[in-house]
Design a protein around this motif. Sequence first.
Motif, PDB file in Angstrom:
ATOM      1  N   MET A 259       0.853  -1.207   0.000  1.00  0.00           N
ATOM      2  CA  MET A 259       0.000   0.000   0.000  1.00  0.00           C
ATOM      3  C   MET A 259       0.877   1.242   0.000  1.00  0.00           C
ATOM      4  SD  MET A 259      -3.136  -0.877   0.052  1.00  0.00           S
ATOM      5  CE  MET A 259      -4.129   0.435   0.702  1.00  0.00           C
ATOM      6  N   CYS A 260       0.551   2.163  -0.806  1.00  0.00           N
ATOM      7  CA  CYS A 260       1.363   3.367  -0.893  1.00  0.00           C
ATOM      8  C   CYS A 260       0.738   4.479  -0.058  1.00  0.00           C
ATOM      9  CB  CYS A 260       1.471   3.833  -2.333  1.00  0.00           C
ATOM     10  SG  CYS A 260       0.020   4.738  -2.854  1.00  0.00           S
ATOM     11  N   GLY A 261       1.298   5.651  -0.164  1.00  0.00           N
ATOM     12  CA  GLY A 261       0.722   6.800   0.513  1.00  0.00           C
ATOM     13  C   GLY A 261       0.697   7.986  -0.428  1.00  0.00           C
TER      14      GLY A 261
ATOM     15  N   SER B  96       7.911   5.765 -10.908  1.00  0.00           N
ATOM     16  CA  SER B  96       7.516   6.426  -9.653  1.00  0.00           C
ATOM     17  C   SER B  96       6.504   7.528  -9.949  1.00  0.00           C
ATOM     18  CB  SER B  96       8.732   7.076  -8.994  1.00  0.00           C
ATOM     19  OG  SER B  96       9.770   6.151  -8.843  1.00  0.00           O
ATOM     20  N   HIS B  97       5.744   7.857  -8.954  1.00  0.00           N
ATOM     21  CA  HIS B  97       4.777   8.961  -9.064  1.00  0.00           C
ATOM     22  C   HIS B  97       5.434  10.223  -8.504  1.00  0.00           C
ATOM     23  CE1 HIS B  97       1.023   6.163  -9.068  1.00  0.00           C
ATOM     24  NE2 HIS B  97       2.102   5.453  -9.361  1.00  0.00           N
ATOM     25  N   PRO B  98       4.991  11.416  -8.818  1.00  0.00           N
ATOM     26  CA  PRO B  98       3.853  11.790  -9.655  1.00  0.00           C
ATOM     27  C   PRO B  98       4.069  11.485 -11.143  1.00  0.00           C
ATOM     28  CG  PRO B  98       4.437  13.567  -8.140  1.00  0.00           C
ATOM     29  CD  PRO B  98       5.525  12.563  -8.066  1.00  0.00           C
TER      30      PRO B  98
ATOM     31  N   HIS C 188      -1.326   8.633  -7.357  1.00  0.00           N
ATOM     32  CA  HIS C 188      -2.420   7.655  -7.334  1.00  0.00           C
ATOM     33  C   HIS C 188      -2.077   6.499  -6.409  1.00  0.00           C
ATOM     34  CE1 HIS C 188      -4.020   3.866  -9.549  1.00  0.00           C
ATOM     35  NE2 HIS C 188      -4.973   4.274  -8.738  1.00  0.00           N
ATOM     36  N   ASN C 189      -3.017   6.167  -5.586  1.00  0.00           N
ATOM     37  CA  ASN C 189      -2.953   4.973  -4.744  1.00  0.00           C
ATOM     38  C   ASN C 189      -4.031   4.009  -5.224  1.00  0.00           C
ATOM     39  OD1 ASN C 189      -3.797   4.391  -1.215  1.00  0.00           O
ATOM     40  ND2 ASN C 189      -2.730   3.111  -2.654  1.00  0.00           N
ATOM     41  N   GLY C 190      -3.647   2.800  -5.602  1.00  0.00           N
ATOM     42  CA  GLY C 190      -4.646   1.817  -6.016  1.00  0.00           C
ATOM     43  C   GLY C 190      -4.343   1.235  -7.378  1.00  0.00           C
ATOM     44  N   ILE C 191      -5.395   0.765  -8.037  1.00  0.00           N
ATOM     45  CA  ILE C 191      -5.242   0.107  -9.341  1.00  0.00           C
ATOM     46  C   ILE C 191      -6.355   0.586 -10.278  1.00  0.00           C
ATOM     47  CG2 ILE C 191      -5.446  -2.126 -10.549  1.00  0.00           C
ATOM     48  CD1 ILE C 191      -4.158  -3.437  -8.085  1.00  0.00           C
TER      49      ILE C 191
ATOM     50  N   THR D 219       4.371   7.910  -2.011  1.00  0.00           N
ATOM     51  CA  THR D 219       5.249   6.754  -1.849  1.00  0.00           C
ATOM     52  C   THR D 219       4.557   5.602  -2.563  1.00  0.00           C
ATOM     53  OG1 THR D 219       4.239   6.454   0.345  1.00  0.00           O
ATOM     54  CG2 THR D 219       6.484   7.360   0.273  1.00  0.00           C
ATOM     55  N   ARG D 220       5.309   4.902  -3.416  1.00  0.00           N
ATOM     56  CA  ARG D 220       4.692   3.900  -4.312  1.00  0.00           C
ATOM     57  C   ARG D 220       4.951   2.482  -3.848  1.00  0.00           C
ATOM     58  NH1 ARG D 220       6.682   1.634  -9.891  1.00  0.00           N
ATOM     59  NH2 ARG D 220       4.730   0.852 -10.731  1.00  0.00           N
ATOM     60  N   TRP D 221       3.954   1.655  -4.008  1.00  0.00           N
ATOM     61  CA  TRP D 221       4.093   0.210  -3.869  1.00  0.00           C
ATOM     62  C   TRP D 221       3.661  -0.334  -5.223  1.00  0.00           C
ATOM     63  CZ3 TRP D 221       4.621  -2.779   0.968  1.00  0.00           C
ATOM     64  CH2 TRP D 221       4.593  -4.160   0.753  1.00  0.00           C
ATOM     65  N   ALA D 222       4.641  -0.685  -6.048  1.00  0.00           N
ATOM     66  CA  ALA D 222       4.361  -0.991  -7.454  1.00  0.00           C
ATOM     67  C   ALA D 222       3.365  -2.130  -7.633  1.00  0.00           C
ATOM     68  CB  ALA D 222       5.674  -1.355  -8.147  1.00  0.00           C
ATOM     69  N   THR D 223       2.368  -1.899  -8.453  1.00  0.00           N
ATOM     70  CA  THR D 223       1.471  -2.986  -8.879  1.00  0.00           C
ATOM     71  C   THR D 223       1.595  -3.209 -10.375  1.00  0.00           C
ATOM     72  OG1 THR D 223      -0.430  -1.537  -9.300  1.00  0.00           O
ATOM     73  CG2 THR D 223      -0.214  -2.447  -7.073  1.00  0.00           C
ATOM     74  N   HIS D 224       1.867  -2.151 -11.147  1.00  0.00           N
ATOM     75  CA  HIS D 224       1.974  -2.248 -12.601  1.00  0.00           C
ATOM     76  C   HIS D 224       3.266  -1.544 -13.024  1.00  0.00           C
ATOM     77  CE1 HIS D 224      -2.220  -3.054 -11.860  1.00  0.00           C
ATOM     78  NE2 HIS D 224      -2.403  -3.426 -13.112  1.00  0.00           N
TER      79      HIS D 224
ATOM     80  N   THR E  63       3.161   2.134 -15.816  1.00  0.00           N
ATOM     81  CA  THR E  63       2.138   2.087 -14.755  1.00  0.00           C
ATOM     82  C   THR E  63       0.723   2.185 -15.316  1.00  0.00           C
ATOM     83  OG1 THR E  63       2.045   4.477 -14.471  1.00  0.00           O
ATOM     84  CG2 THR E  63       3.702   3.291 -13.186  1.00  0.00           C
ATOM     85  N   ASP E  64      -0.218   1.716 -14.519  1.00  0.00           N
ATOM     86  CA  ASP E  64      -1.632   1.954 -14.805  1.00  0.00           C
ATOM     87  C   ASP E  64      -1.979   3.421 -14.535  1.00  0.00           C
ATOM     88  OD1 ASP E  64      -1.012   1.412 -12.106  1.00  0.00           O
ATOM     89  OD2 ASP E  64      -3.072   0.865 -11.641  1.00  0.00           O
ATOM     90  N   SER E  65      -1.280   4.013 -13.576  1.00  0.00           N
ATOM     91  CA  SER E  65      -1.625   5.361 -13.094  1.00  0.00           C
ATOM     92  C   SER E  65      -1.444   6.453 -14.138  1.00  0.00           C
ATOM     93  CB  SER E  65      -0.754   5.714 -11.886  1.00  0.00           C
ATOM     94  OG  SER E  65      -0.751   4.671 -10.957  1.00  0.00           O
TER      95      SER E  65
END
Length: 183
Positions: free
Chosen positions: A1-3, A85-87, A99-102, A72-77, A125-127
């Motif tokens: 989970m990211c923040g 990395s985000h932004p 973005h947090n999520g999928i 802070t990223r927790w990579a899913t894609h 990324t999906d984001s």
Amino acid sequence: MCGIVGYVGENKAKEKIIDGLKRLEYRGYDSAGIALPIDGKIQIRKHVGEIKNLEKIISEPDFDSSLGIGHTRWATHGAPSDVNSHPHANEDNSIAIVHNGIIENYQEIKEWLVKEYGIKFKSETDSEVIAHLIGIYYDGNLLEAVNKAVEQMKGAYAVCAIAAAEPDKIVAVRKDAPLVAGI
Ligand code: GLU
């Protein structure tokens, strides 16, 4: 989970955002980044690894604003990397998001954005689709553009978005993911 953390106020946004991201460190992450609107442009700094890596690349006094978003990223894609990395921003850097999520239908949105608008994606990324979607709908009103973008998005998300042309505003939206707004 990211923040994700957004700040708008009278203080130095980067300090508030770093403080917020550190409070979310316990959730786990693989990279961290921040976006600030400075002199009519959005500037993004991001780095794989710990928040202290990010702190090193945002230390100069000119890199600051009274508004900003951080992640802070927790990579899913896509692998953990600087570019993933985000932004994330749209092509002309007028819009940035965290973005947090999928985004479950990101592949479909991505294909549509490439076909209809010729958009060139930078990350895996999906984001990133969120930034481009908001970008194509943006006509001077960030809230309206975000509302149009979310109509196309399926999945779970908390998102903060900023626009270079509206440097006093953060638009935040969530679906099936937590997001807290404080005054
Ligand atoms: N799905 C996004 C990515 O892989 C966001 C992951 C997160 O919630 O940190 O970049």
